[in-house]
Scaffold this motif. Structure first.
Motif, short mmCIF file in Angstrom:
data_model
loop_
_atom_site.label_atom_id
_atom_site.label_comp_id
_atom_site.label_asym_id
_atom_site.label_seq_id
_atom_site.Cartn_x
_atom_site.Cartn_y
_atom_site.Cartn_z
N SER A 177 -11.53 -11.31 5.51
CA SER A 177 -11.85 -11.49 4.34
C SER A 177 -11.71 -11.54 2.83
N LYS A 178 -10.91 -10.94 2.24
CA LYS A 178 -11.17 -10.21 0.56
C LYS A 178 -9.41 -9.93 0.68
N LYS A 179 -8.78 -10.43 -0.79
CA LYS A 179 -7.89 -10.74 -0.42
C LYS A 179 -7.66 -9.41 -1.89
N MET A 180 -5.75 -9.36 -1.57
CA MET A 180 -6.05 -7.76 -2.31
C MET A 180 -5.92 -7.26 -3.37
N PRO A 181 -6.12 -6.48 -3.96
CA PRO A 181 -6.46 -6.69 -5.78
C PRO A 181 -5.45 -6.78 -6.45
N GLN A 182 -5.54 -7.40 -7.30
CA GLN A 182 -4.45 -7.82 -7.96
C GLN A 182 -3.23 -7.07 -9.54
N GLU A 183 -4.27 -5.68 -9.31
CA GLU A 183 -3.42 -4.50 -9.78
C GLU A 183 -2.34 -4.16 -8.94
N LEU A 184 -2.58 -4.42 -7.73
CA LEU A 184 -1.61 -3.42 -6.71
C LEU A 184 -0.27 -4.26 -6.86
N ILE A 185 -0.97 -6.06 -6.58
CA ILE A 185 0.44 -6.57 -6.63
C ILE A 185 1.03 -6.25 -7.76
N GLU A 186 0.59 -5.99 -8.76
CA GLU A 186 1.46 -6.31 -10.05
C GLU A 186 2.45 -5.52 -10.51
N ALA A 187 1.98 -3.73 -9.57
CA ALA A 187 2.21 -3.05 -9.30
C ALA A 187 3.03 -2.39 -8.57
N SER A 188 3.97 -3.54 -6.99
CA SER A 188 4.69 -3.35 -6.22
C SER A 188 5.72 -4.12 -7.04
N LYS A 189 6.97 -3.89 -6.24
CA LYS A 189 8.65 -4.30 -6.94
C LYS A 189 8.27 -5.39 -5.36
N TRP A 190 8.61 -6.46 -5.52
CA TRP A 190 8.94 -7.48 -4.63
C TRP A 190 10.27 -8.39 -4.98
N HIS A 191 10.62 -9.49 -3.83
CA HIS A 191 11.86 -10.64 -4.05
C HIS A 191 11.48 -11.45 -3.26
N GLY A 192 11.65 -12.36 -4.31
CA GLY A 192 11.36 -13.73 -3.41
C GLY A 192 12.09 -14.95 -3.28
N ASP A 217 3.02 -16.83 -3.90
CA ASP A 217 1.34 -17.83 -3.86
C ASP A 217 1.35 -17.10 -2.34
N ILE A 218 2.24 -16.77 -1.56
CA ILE A 218 1.88 -15.54 -0.18
C ILE A 218 1.16 -14.44 -0.47
N LEU A 219 2.16 -13.81 -1.62
CA LEU A 219 1.20 -12.51 -1.80
C LEU A 219 -0.17 -12.19 -2.43
N GLN A 220 -0.39 -13.36 -2.91
CA GLN A 220 -1.85 -13.91 -4.14
C GLN A 220 -3.09 -14.13 -1.91
N ILE A 233 0.72 -1.35 -0.14
CA ILE A 233 -0.11 -0.06 -0.08
C ILE A 233 0.96 1.67 -0.28
N ASN A 234 2.17 0.92 0.34
CA ASN A 234 2.91 2.15 0.50
C ASN A 234 3.84 2.56 -0.18
N GLY A 235 4.42 1.30 -1.19
CA GLY A 235 4.90 1.48 -2.33
C GLY A 235 6.09 0.79 -2.05
N HIS A 236 6.34 0.19 -0.38
CA HIS A 236 7.24 0.23 -0.46
C HIS A 236 7.94 -1.59 -0.98
N THR A 237 9.17 -1.34 -1.23
CA THR A 237 10.26 -3.03 -1.66
C THR A 237 9.63 -3.69 -1.28
N LEU A 238 9.20 -5.21 -1.10
CA LEU A 238 9.73 -6.11 -0.07
C LEU A 238 10.74 -7.61 -0.55
N LEU A 239 11.02 -8.47 0.57
CA LEU A 239 11.80 -9.12 0.27
C LEU A 239 11.15 -10.28 1.65
N VAL A 240 10.33 -11.36 0.76
CA VAL A 240 9.64 -12.45 0.98
C VAL A 240 10.27 -13.77 0.96
#
Length: 398
Positions: free
Chosen positions: A187-202, A124-127, A108-115
């Motif tokens: 009870s709801k999942k984060m919108p897919q467009e927000l996940i796709e717009a984020s930067k993450w490393h797995g 799968d966790i991000l989904q 939500i804040n546009g931070h880079t993630l490392l999972v």
């Protein structure tokens, strides 16, 4: 060999900017002179990072854990450059939810993630991240919950001693979407467009990655070595350490490590009472050194209830900055005990960091409980019927 994935491109921060204030507030103890508009003003540069704010206690830069009530208990949030250790509940239900809140707040804040995980694929966790709640929906949910308990609270309010009425109130709902920390619908999942717009490393380290290697008793496990190398590369290559300036605006690296210390990482501390803790403690020592010199914040979940040797838990606690324990009522006598019918478990704030000091702070708020409603995970001081009955009976003798 551990599988490593790097995905996503940051299309811009979706969080709000924290304005730098007090630029002209110069005291007599500060050197007067022209202020540089660029790299010389580190304070202004830090507080302008989306999703951060300076601590009112020591000026340390803070990020939200994804749960505003927990931020409040930790002194305003999670300090950048520190490790938050979550002691998993027995069935890893609620600790997994806090882990997802932490990652969702980063998106939500546009931070880079490392999972990093040895159990689930990071993709799968991000989904499974919860969806952010609008302010109006949050207020509505809290209002409905307040109405359900209004009658019961009014009947017992006069029976509660004044010292219990003065317990700190946990923050209920947000005033506006621009405030620090957000709320999420479990009870709801984060919108897919927000996940796709984020930067993450797995980083995914399956169990088979360490089974074919001969590990010396005093060395790090293969999974820990690979993970440390991966974290170090991301910090240095993307400029989170400050030595290689980031091409874009300064950002925060949120590191989430799941089930650290479990046998899936090739560690044996959960298997035997006299397990070798050197690998885990050395990993935490090196990790904290990397965090201290970077714009990073880390949340680790660990199954401490499986560690039989209490000395190992003590060492792990000392090598963590903030420690929060979750005690679920599932499968215990408290699950059917009427004294705990309003809650799903207890939360223990075991350690709060006092940065640049040799000792740690201990939370002043005790006896905290949590509950997961249809959408929201809430934390509040626990007031059991048992306490109320004792207090009511004692008032009769006054």
């Amino acid at each position: 060999m551990a599988a490593v994935a790097t995905c996503g491109t940051g299309a811009g921060s979706t969080g709000s900017m924290v304005a730098a204030g007090g630029k002209n507030n110069v005291t007599s103890f500060q050197r007067r002179g022209p202020r540089a508009s660029g790299s010389d003003s580190s304070y202004s540069r830090l507080v302008s990072i989306a999703g951060t704010r300076p601590s009112v206690r020591n000026g340390q830069l803070l990020v939200s854990t994804g749960l505003p009530a927990l931020d409040q208990l930790l002194g305003g949030g999670l300090a950048v450059g520190t490790v938050l250790l979550i002691e998993e509940d027995k069935y890893n239900i609620y600790s997994s939810l806090l882990f997802k809140y932490f990652l969702a707040e980063g998106i939500i804040n546009g931070h880079t993630l490392l999972v990093a995980s040895a159990k689930e694929d990071p993709a799968d966790i991000l989904q499974e991240l919860p969806a952010p709640l609008l302010d109006d929906n949050v207020k509505k949910d809290f209002d409905e919950d307040a109405c359900n308990h209004k009658t019961a609270e009014s009947n017992i309010k006069m029976k509660i001693a004044w010292r219990y009425q003065l317990l700190p109130k946990m923050e209920a709902g947000p005033v506006s979407s621009s405030r620090f920390g957000h709320y999420y619908d479990a009870s709801k999942k984060m919108p897919q467009e927000l996940i796709e717009a984020s930067k993450w490393h797995g980083f995914f380290s399956p169990e088979k990655s360490s089974s074919t290697l001969n590990i010396e008793p005093c060395s790090l496990t293969h999974g820990y070595i690979k993970l440390l190398q991966f974290i170090q590369n991301i910090i240095y290559e993307e400029g989170f350490d400050g030595s290689n300036p980031q091409k874009k605006q300064k950002n925060i690296l949120r590191i989430g490590i799941q089930n650290l210390g479990s046998p899936l990482w090739g560690d044996d501390i959960c298997c035997t009472e006299n397990g070798n803790s050197h690998s885990l403690t050395k990993f935490l020592y090196v990790l904290r050194g990397l965090l201290r010199t970077s714009l990073s914040a880390c949340m680790i979940t660990m199954p401490t209830h499986l560690i039989q040797n209490k000395a190992i838990i003590s060492r792990v606690t000392n090598l963590s900055d903030t420690v929060v324990g979750l005690e679920s009522f599932i499968g215990s006598e408290r699950e059917t005990n009427p004294l705990y019918k309003d809650y799903h478990g207890l939360i223990h704030i075991r350690q709060i960091p006092r940065l640049n000091n040799l000792i740690y702070d201990v939370s002043d708020v005790k006896d905290l409980a949590f509950k997961l409603k249809k959408k929201l995970f809430t934390i509040e001081p626990r007031r059991t019927s048992h306490k109320r009955a004792i207090l009511a009976s004692s008032l009769k003798f006054l």
